[in-house]
Design an enzyme around this catalytic site. Structure first.
Site, PDB file in Angstrom:
ATOM      1  N   HIS A 165       0.844  -1.199   0.000  1.00 37.32           N
ATOM      2  CA  HIS A 165       0.000   0.000   0.000  1.00 37.32           C
ATOM      3  C   HIS A 165       0.878   1.247   0.000  1.00 37.32           C
ATOM      4  O   HIS A 165       2.037   1.210   0.382  1.00 37.32           O
ATOM      5  CB  HIS A 165      -0.939   0.002   1.208  1.00 37.32           C
ATOM      6  CG  HIS A 165      -0.229   0.244   2.509  1.00 37.32           C
ATOM      7  ND1 HIS A 165       0.491  -0.730   3.144  1.00 37.32           N
ATOM      8  CD2 HIS A 165      -0.116   1.354   3.263  1.00 37.32           C
ATOM      9  CE1 HIS A 165       1.011  -0.231   4.258  1.00 37.32           C
ATOM     10  NE2 HIS A 165       0.667   1.022   4.356  1.00 37.32           N
TER      11      HIS A 165
ATOM     12  N   LYS B 138       8.956  -2.243 -10.601  1.00 34.90           N
ATOM     13  CA  LYS B 138       8.393  -2.715 -11.874  1.00 34.90           C
ATOM     14  C   LYS B 138       8.420  -4.227 -11.887  1.00 34.90           C
ATOM     15  O   LYS B 138       9.179  -4.857 -11.150  1.00 34.90           O
ATOM     16  CB  LYS B 138       9.210  -2.189 -13.050  1.00 34.90           C
ATOM     17  CG  LYS B 138       9.104  -0.693 -13.197  1.00 34.90           C
ATOM     18  CD  LYS B 138       9.769  -0.203 -14.449  1.00 34.90           C
ATOM     19  CE  LYS B 138       9.450   1.272 -14.560  1.00 34.90           C
ATOM     20  NZ  LYS B 138      10.449   2.078 -15.069  1.00 34.90           N
TER      21      LYS B 138
END
Length: 135
Positions: free
Chosen positions: A35, A85
């Protein structure tokens, strides 16, 4: 059989159901953050994202894995890397941000060759004799 080793690691998440970990995974003193509360104050919402870790993974010391990430199978992540990524299958990555530096197969073959010519040890220190400890 699922084998997952957490070595001094932290799962930082108010949403642990968003973290999925495959088989044969070692995570060493690293953080998994599913988060991002940086948007909470202004928008009233936090961003959340799944962290999906594949099979046969080694995550080195002090890595940070951010949300919305997929780590493929057969991956080695170098110490201190920031994963922001997706990481493809059969990769070795390192850096901030992490980048692919070679294939998993190349890395393993290279080190198998080095093991033949370099000193290695598969004996725990507590079981070594004095001669082994001194060398």
């Amino acid at each position: 059989a699922q084998i997952v080793l957490f070595i001094m690691s932290v799962l930082i998440s108010l949403f642990p159901h968003l973290i999925k970990i495959g088989n044969n995974v070692i995570i060493t003193h690293s953080s998994l953050i599913a988060h991002d509360a940086s948007t909470k104050r202004e928008s009233g919402y936090s961003r959340v994202g799944v962290i999906n870790i594949g099979n046969n993974i080694f995550i080195g010391w002090r890595c940070i894995i951010l949300g919305n990430i997929h780590i493929g199978n057969n991956v080695i992540i170098g110490a201190g890397s920031i994963i922001n990524k997706n990481i493809p299958d059969n990769s070795v990555v390192a850096g901030n941000p992490a980048k692919v530096i070679c294939t998993y197969d190349y890395y393993i073959q290279k080190h198998k060759g080095l093991f033949k010519s370099s000193p290695i040890s598969n004996i725990p220190f507590s079981e070594k004799n004095q001669k082994d400890k001194d060398s």
